[in-house]
Design a protein around this motif. Structure first.
Motif, PDB file in Angstrom:
ATOM      1  N   ASP A  73      -2.256   9.594   7.420  1.00  0.00           N
ATOM      2  CA  ASP A  73      -1.162   8.695   7.780  1.00  0.00           C
ATOM      3  C   ASP A  73      -1.271   7.365   7.026  1.00  0.00           C
ATOM      4  O   ASP A  73      -0.266   6.812   6.564  1.00  0.00           O
ATOM      5  N   ILE A  74      -2.489   6.861   6.853  1.00  0.00           N
ATOM      6  CA  ILE A  74      -2.693   5.628   6.082  1.00  0.00           C
ATOM      7  C   ILE A  74      -2.372   5.878   4.613  1.00  0.00           C
ATOM      8  O   ILE A  74      -1.734   5.051   3.958  1.00  0.00           O
TER       9      ILE A  74
ATOM     10  N   HIS B 241      -0.974  -3.592   7.006  1.00  0.00           N
ATOM     11  CA  HIS B 241       0.314  -2.953   6.739  1.00  0.00           C
ATOM     12  C   HIS B 241       0.341  -1.466   7.085  1.00  0.00           C
ATOM     13  O   HIS B 241       1.414  -0.953   7.421  1.00  0.00           O
ATOM     14  N   CYS B 242      -0.801  -0.798   6.987  1.00  0.00           N
ATOM     15  CA  CYS B 242      -0.784   0.667   7.099  1.00  0.00           C
ATOM     16  C   CYS B 242      -1.654   1.230   8.212  1.00  0.00           C
ATOM     17  O   CYS B 242      -1.743   2.444   8.371  1.00  0.00           O
TER      18      CYS B 242
ATOM     19  N   ARG C 225      -0.267   8.044   3.337  1.00  0.00           N
ATOM     20  CA  ARG C 225       1.200   8.114   3.158  1.00  0.00           C
ATOM     21  C   ARG C 225       1.819   6.719   3.190  1.00  0.00           C
ATOM     22  O   ARG C 225       2.684   6.393   2.393  1.00  0.00           O
ATOM     23  N   CYS C 226       1.361   5.881   4.110  1.00  0.00           N
ATOM     24  CA  CYS C 226       1.862   4.513   4.190  1.00  0.00           C
ATOM     25  C   CYS C 226       1.562   3.762   2.902  1.00  0.00           C
ATOM     26  O   CYS C 226       2.424   3.064   2.365  1.00  0.00           O
ATOM     27  N   MET C 227       0.345   3.914   2.390  1.00  0.00           N
ATOM     28  CA  MET C 227      -0.036   3.209   1.170  1.00  0.00           C
ATOM     29  C   MET C 227       0.820   3.631  -0.007  1.00  0.00           C
ATOM     30  O   MET C 227       1.141   2.810  -0.874  1.00  0.00           O
ATOM     31  N   ASN C 228       1.184   4.907  -0.061  1.00  0.00           N
ATOM     32  CA  ASN C 228       2.050   5.370  -1.147  1.00  0.00           C
ATOM     33  C   ASN C 228       3.390   4.654  -1.136  1.00  0.00           C
ATOM     34  O   ASN C 228       3.968   4.376  -2.184  1.00  0.00           O
ATOM     35  N   THR C 229       3.878   4.340   0.050  1.00  0.00           N
ATOM     36  CA  THR C 229       5.148   3.620   0.166  1.00  0.00           C
ATOM     37  C   THR C 229       4.932   2.121  -0.041  1.00  0.00           C
ATOM     38  O   THR C 229       5.679   1.467  -0.767  1.00  0.00           O
ATOM     39  N   TRP C 230       3.897   1.583   0.597  1.00  0.00           N
ATOM     40  CA  TRP C 230       3.649   0.143   0.567  1.00  0.00           C
ATOM     41  C   TRP C 230       3.282  -0.347  -0.818  1.00  0.00           C
ATOM     42  O   TRP C 230       3.750  -1.381  -1.256  1.00  0.00           O
TER      43      TRP C 230
END
Length: 118
Positions: free
Chosen positions: A64-65, A110-111, A67-72
């Motif tokens: 989950d982190i 952020h993530c 995936r968030c980092m890929n967006t962030w």
């Protein structure tokens, strides 16, 4: 005469406030002092490498982190520049910590936080 006394008092208050502020700022860690000595390009390279390494760990332990980092932190240079600026600003506010710890803290802000052993 009243204006001179007011000006002198105001100057003393301003001087005291400046000294109190300066004394309350923490000393940079040796690692952070070294980081601040780098030019901006080297600072951004350090941050980018740190984020990439955090992403590698996240991909293995916290999807989950990751995936968030890929967006962030996308491949878009403008987005990356904004993230680098945010991290450097955070480092300037928290100079007593190591640079890598601040990079991790901003990513976690952020993530989400990585699970830690207690």
């Amino acid at each position: 005469m009243l204006q001179v006394k007011t000006l002198a008092l105001s100057s003393l208050i301003a001087l005291y406030a400046t000294q109190a502020y300066t004394q309350s700022q923490p000393e940079p860690s040796p690692q952070m002092a070294e980081f601040f000595a780098f030019d901006r390009e080297a600072q951004e390279a350090f941050i980018g490498n740190g984020i990439n390494m955090i992403g590698v760990v996240a991909s293995q332990t916290a999807s989950d982190i990751a995936r968030c980092m890929n967006t962030w932190y996308s491949a878009d240079p403008e987005t990356q520049q904004a993230k680098h600026t945010e991290i450097i600003n955070t480092m300037q506010r928290l100079p007593q910590y190591q640079p890598a710890a601040v990079v991790l803290a901003v990513v976690e802000k952020h993530c989400g936080k990585f699970e830690r052993d207690e």
